[in-house]
Scaffold this active site. Structure first.
Site, PDB file in Angstrom:
ATOM      1  N   TYR A   1     -26.148  17.464  16.092  1.00  0.00           N
ATOM      2  CA  TYR A   1     -24.853  17.978  16.554  1.00  0.00           C
ATOM      3  C   TYR A   1     -24.091  18.604  15.385  1.00  0.00           C
ATOM      4  O   TYR A   1     -23.983  18.039  14.302  1.00  0.00           O
ATOM      5  CB  TYR A   1     -24.008  16.857  17.165  1.00  0.00           C
ATOM      6  CG  TYR A   1     -22.605  17.315  17.495  1.00  0.00           C
ATOM      7  CD1 TYR A   1     -22.363  18.083  18.629  1.00  0.00           C
ATOM      8  CD2 TYR A   1     -21.536  17.022  16.649  1.00  0.00           C
ATOM      9  CE1 TYR A   1     -21.092  18.538  18.919  1.00  0.00           C
ATOM     10  CE2 TYR A   1     -20.257  17.471  16.930  1.00  0.00           C
ATOM     11  CZ  TYR A   1     -20.037  18.236  18.068  1.00  0.00           C
ATOM     12  OH  TYR A   1     -18.783  18.697  18.347  1.00  0.00           O
TER      13      TYR A   1
ATOM     14  N   ASN B   1     -13.539  17.427  10.612  1.00  0.00           N
ATOM     15  CA  ASN B   1     -13.649  16.447  11.688  1.00  0.00           C
ATOM     16  C   ASN B   1     -13.235  15.058  11.197  1.00  0.00           C
ATOM     17  O   ASN B   1     -14.043  14.137  11.108  1.00  0.00           O
ATOM     18  CB  ASN B   1     -15.088  16.433  12.212  1.00  0.00           C
ATOM     19  CG  ASN B   1     -15.245  15.619  13.487  1.00  0.00           C
ATOM     20  OD1 ASN B   1     -16.331  15.185  13.812  1.00  0.00           O
ATOM     21  ND2 ASN B   1     -14.158  15.403  14.218  1.00  0.00           N
TER      22      ASN B   1
ATOM     23  N   GLN C   1      31.925 -18.385  14.964  1.00  0.00           N
ATOM     24  CA  GLN C   1      30.712 -17.775  14.431  1.00  0.00           C
ATOM     25  C   GLN C   1      30.851 -16.257  14.425  1.00  0.00           C
ATOM     26  O   GLN C   1      31.675 -15.690  15.136  1.00  0.00           O
ATOM     27  CB  GLN C   1      29.503 -18.198  15.265  1.00  0.00           C
ATOM     28  CG  GLN C   1      29.664 -17.991  16.755  1.00  0.00           C
ATOM     29  CD  GLN C   1      28.595 -18.710  17.562  1.00  0.00           C
ATOM     30  OE1 GLN C   1      27.851 -19.519  17.041  1.00  0.00           O
ATOM     31  NE2 GLN C   1      28.515 -18.386  18.841  1.00  0.00           N
TER      32      GLN C   1
ATOM     33  N   ARG D   1      25.058 -12.271  12.580  1.00  0.00           N
ATOM     34  CA  ARG D   1      24.490 -13.610  12.782  1.00  0.00           C
ATOM     35  C   ARG D   1      23.017 -13.566  13.191  1.00  0.00           C
ATOM     36  O   ARG D   1      22.241 -14.452  12.838  1.00  0.00           O
ATOM     37  CB  ARG D   1      25.329 -14.360  13.822  1.00  0.00           C
ATOM     38  CG  ARG D   1      24.874 -15.768  14.114  1.00  0.00           C
ATOM     39  CD  ARG D   1      26.001 -16.616  14.715  1.00  0.00           C
ATOM     40  NE  ARG D   1      26.741 -15.912  15.725  1.00  0.00           N
ATOM     41  CZ  ARG D   1      26.548 -16.031  17.049  1.00  0.00           C
ATOM     42  NH1 ARG D   1      25.597 -16.826  17.509  1.00  0.00           N
ATOM     43  NH2 ARG D   1      27.303 -15.374  17.909  1.00  0.00           N
TER      44      ARG D   1
ATOM     45  N   LYS E   1      36.148   7.730   9.097  1.00  0.00           N
ATOM     46  CA  LYS E   1      36.151   8.036  10.533  1.00  0.00           C
ATOM     47  C   LYS E   1      35.069   9.064  10.872  1.00  0.00           C
ATOM     48  O   LYS E   1      34.303   8.905  11.828  1.00  0.00           O
ATOM     49  CB  LYS E   1      37.533   8.536  10.976  1.00  0.00           C
ATOM     50  CG  LYS E   1      37.617   8.806  12.472  1.00  0.00           C
ATOM     51  CD  LYS E   1      39.016   9.232  12.892  1.00  0.00           C
ATOM     52  CE  LYS E   1      39.955   8.045  12.912  1.00  0.00           C
ATOM     53  NZ  LYS E   1      39.621   7.089  14.014  1.00  0.00           N
TER      54      LYS E   1
ATOM     55  N   ASN F   1     -13.546  17.985  27.217  1.00  0.00           N
ATOM     56  CA  ASN F   1     -14.359  17.141  26.338  1.00  0.00           C
ATOM     57  C   ASN F   1     -13.451  16.160  25.606  1.00  0.00           C
ATOM     58  O   ASN F   1     -13.712  14.958  25.556  1.00  0.00           O
ATOM     59  CB  ASN F   1     -15.130  18.014  25.336  1.00  0.00           C
ATOM     60  CG  ASN F   1     -15.891  17.180  24.316  1.00  0.00           C
ATOM     61  OD1 ASN F   1     -16.617  16.262  24.686  1.00  0.00           O
ATOM     62  ND2 ASN F   1     -15.720  17.487  23.042  1.00  0.00           N
TER      63      ASN F   1
END
Length: 703
Positions: free
Chosen positions: A98, A248, A336, A342, A444, A475
């Site tokens: 191939y 590849n 808390q 926290r 701001k 493919n």
């Protein structure tokens, strides 16, 4: 995989599926891993062997522009040559292979004996990218350099059928900082990054359309690129399989992912440090870092994030001051802190775990053999498979981008609290520090920008890998989209840098405001005390006056009152300070009983003279304290110097970012730019690590 031979049989080792090795890679702390990355990044030479490449080394070569020299291990030459020779021998034997004697992909049924011509055609038809004018459609040089390094490394393992000399030529281009121009888009990272890598092959083979960038940024053709690099052997005539070996593979996607993860790991540590500094300037409660809480949750990322923050906060001068403040009127304050502080370890911990896992996945990928077919010389065969499928890249990058977005969301939540005077425990609205709050809006605009950054970051967090399209005549019907995901994650990293910069500068502004706050409060207390002694201690005939007992309660008012609630006009009757000071004297008068009827012992009658003297003295003393602060000679030193977070504050100041006030012409963005550029140049790394240089890698004992 470990393999041993016994009685002629191949036996698999104790970890045949590689899970054990993958788990072992996550031993130790994330911080130690980051320290090691930084150390590797700074080494002057990257020696490639095919199996030990680190993402930090990829980043070093990518960003270094030739400063990190690339060397190829000679020990790899024999294996590379063996696979190259095998391909030529198989062609001579007439073996049908191939990509050597066949067409490509869905047209692999075609056959040819013109192996060299086939490789040329491969490179030509893959040169399908679009550059346009300018550089907006060209892959950044750092990304291309990363891809080149990774491609050399994967081909060095000797399973790809390519000459060692070609790999040496790519290394020479890297060392001379000659960077081929690759298209930004056009790959689905399966079969590898075909289109972009074909342009690397185009430079090596001297294609007339190939371009490269020189060290000064100019663009040259392939001939000039080779001349500048000093490659005198000329362009390569590709042998059978060599073009396929070059294109590849997953090197572009994994190369970009390596750069991304190097920076992401560092930004994750910065997020931990910024959360700790946030706790300090917000006068938070460090109890949230207690090891038992996190031990009971079991997640290592969370445990480490909490331990890092715990180390920064241990012994912090801010935490000592905050403890005293929380002890005053405890029932009138939240028990808390809000979630952004926290639960920051619980929030950051899983993101760090994801980032670590992605890092190891990409390190496996950049050390993998990822083309097709693979040449197994030992068994005299070509293996047809799919290692070019870059799924580890696409998945890792999608996950990393989600983690980055989560870190950014936490920063935005923390920043929003920091600039909001309803939540920030006495800091001025927008962190404005000028004398006239009506003409100073501080951060701001920065908060609006942070909202924009966070929104874009969250949009980028959407996955790429669920948008796969069937390609190449069906493919390539499933494909990883690895480079696309890597590119989007690189964008996310850039935005997180913007957010980290803005937040860090905001935190340093808050540090300076706390310093100013202490000095102003000290001036107010001294002035009120002096006026109280002059006005409230003695009666008209020199006798001790009942109003002398007011002083202690007057000082308590100052301790409880936020300085910036009145600092611009401390004696204004519409501000809480004067109202509450008067209320103290009134209360003492109401408790004065029958003495209040005698003008010589009346406390009510002292109010007017007390307020008049205070109005004459207090504004001057407050302004004097502010002037001393601005001149660098405050009565009270900045307590950040006694904290482990100090190196980060010092870093911001050393790059030239100052204290923002409404009176100055300089804008917030100008200050952000200084810090952002320094972060992009890696100058924040050492200050970050200095914050943690004393940490032993373990939480504080539970006792």
């Amino acid at each position: 995989m470990e393999v041993s031979k016994e009685n002629g049989l191949c036996l698999q080792g104790r970890d045949p599926l590689n899970w054990g090795a993958a788990a072992a890679e996550l031993q130790g702390s994330h911080l130690d891993e980051v320290k090691k990355m930084v150390e590797e990044f700074r080494r002057p030479v990257v020696k490639l062997e095919g199996v030990k490449l680190k993402i930090s080394q990829v980043a070093a070569v990518a960003f270094g522009g030739g400063a990190s020299a690339v060397e190829l291990a000679e020990s790899a030459r024999a294996g590379v040559k063996a696979s190259s020779d095998w391909v030529l021998e198989s062609v001579d034997k007439g073996t049908d292979s191939y990509g050597v004697t066949t067409g490509f992909g869905a047209t692999s049924h075609r056959r040819t004996k013109q192996g060299g011509a086939l490789q040329k055609e491969l490179i030509k038809f893959l040169n399908a990218g679009i550059f346009g004018s300018g550089n907006s459609n060209t892959l950044p040089s750092a990304a291309t350099r990363a891809a080149m390094l990774v491609r050399i490394n994967t081909l060095l393992q000797g399973y790809s059928g390519i000459r060692f000399e070609i790999l040496k030529a790519i290394a020479t281009l890297l060392n001379k900082n000659i960077t081929p121009c690759l298209p930004l888009r056009g790959t689905i990272t399966a079969s590898g990054d075909l289109v972009p890598l074909s342009y690397l092959a185009g430079i090596l083979t001297g294609r007339p359309n190939s371009k490269a960038r020189t060290p000064n940024g100019s663009t040259v053709d392939a001939t000039t690129a080779f001349r500048l690099a000093g490659i005198s052997s000329g362009f390569f005539d590709l042998q059978p399989k060599e073009g396929l070996a070059l294109v590849n593979g997953t090197a572009v996607g994994s190369g970009v992912a390596s750069i991304v993860l190097f920076e992401t790991n560092i930004l994750a540590v910065m997020a931990e440090l910024l959360s700790a500094l946030f706790c300090e300037v917000m006068q938070g409660k460090p109890e949230f870092t207690d090891h038992l809480t996190h031990k009971l949750k079991h997640h290592p990322g969370q445990i480490e994030a909490a331990a890092v923050m715990e180390h920064i906060l241990e012994g912090s001068s801010y935490m000592k001051m905050a403890k005293k403040l929380h002890e005053m009127d405890p029932l009138q304050k939240p028990k808390q802190d809000r979630y952004a502080l926290r639960t920051s370890p619980q929030w950051l911990g899983p993101q760090i775990e994801v980032i670590r896992a992605a890092t190891k996945s990409i390190e496996r990928e950049i050390n993998s053999v990822n083309d097709n077919p693979l040449i197994d010389v030992s068994r005299n065969k070509a293996l047809h498979g799919g290692n070019f499928q870059g799924t580890p890249i696409g998945v890792s990058m999608d996950n990393t981008r989600l983690a980055i977005a989560a870190i950014g969301k936490l920063m935005f939540a923390q920043f929003s609290e920091l600039v909001n005077d309803f939540y920030n425990n006495g800091l001025p609205s927008n962190l404005s520090s000028g004398r006239n709050p009506s003409l100073d809006y501080g951060f701001k605009g920065a908060e609006i920008a942070m909202a924009s950054y966070c929104s874009e970051l969250q949009a980028l967090a959407n996955p790429v890998t669920n948008h796969v399209q069937s390609a190449e005549q069906h493919n390539q019907d499933v494909n990883s989209l690895g480079l696309i995901s890597s590119r989007k994650t690189a964008e996310a990293v850039d935005i997180l840098k913007l957010m980290s910069t803005t937040f860090l500068v905001g935190l340093c502004q808050a540090v300076d405001l706390r310093h100013l706050e202490e000095n102003l409060k000290n001036a107010v207390k001294n002035t009120v005390s002096q006026v109280a002694k002059r006005v409230l201690t003695m009666g008209v005939n020199g006798e001790l006056h009942p109003s002398r007992f007011c002083e202690k309660d007057l000082i308590k008012v100052i301790d409880r009152e936020y300085v910036f609630a009145y600092a611009d006009d401390p004696c204004s009757s519409t501000y809480p300070l004067m109202q509450k000071l008067r209320a103290v004297i009134v209360e003492h008068a109401l408790n004065n009983g029958v003495k209040e009827k005698d003008s010589n012992t009346s406390i009510f009658q002292k109010i007017s003279s007390f307020e008049n003297e205070l109005k004459a003295a207090l504004p001057k003393e407050v302004e004097a304290a502010r002037a001393e602060f601005e001149n660098g000679s405050p009565a009270i030193e900045n307590r950040i110097k006694d904290c482990r977070s100090y190196p980060l504050y010092k870093f911001v100041k050393e790059v030239g970012s100052g204290f923002l006030t409404g009176e100055k012409v300089v804008s917030p963005g100008e200050e952000f730019d200084k810090v952002f550029n320094a972060i992009c140049e890696g100058k924040a790394i050492d200050p970050m690590l200095d914050c943690l240089k004393e940490w032993n890698g373990a939480p504080l004992p539970i006792c």
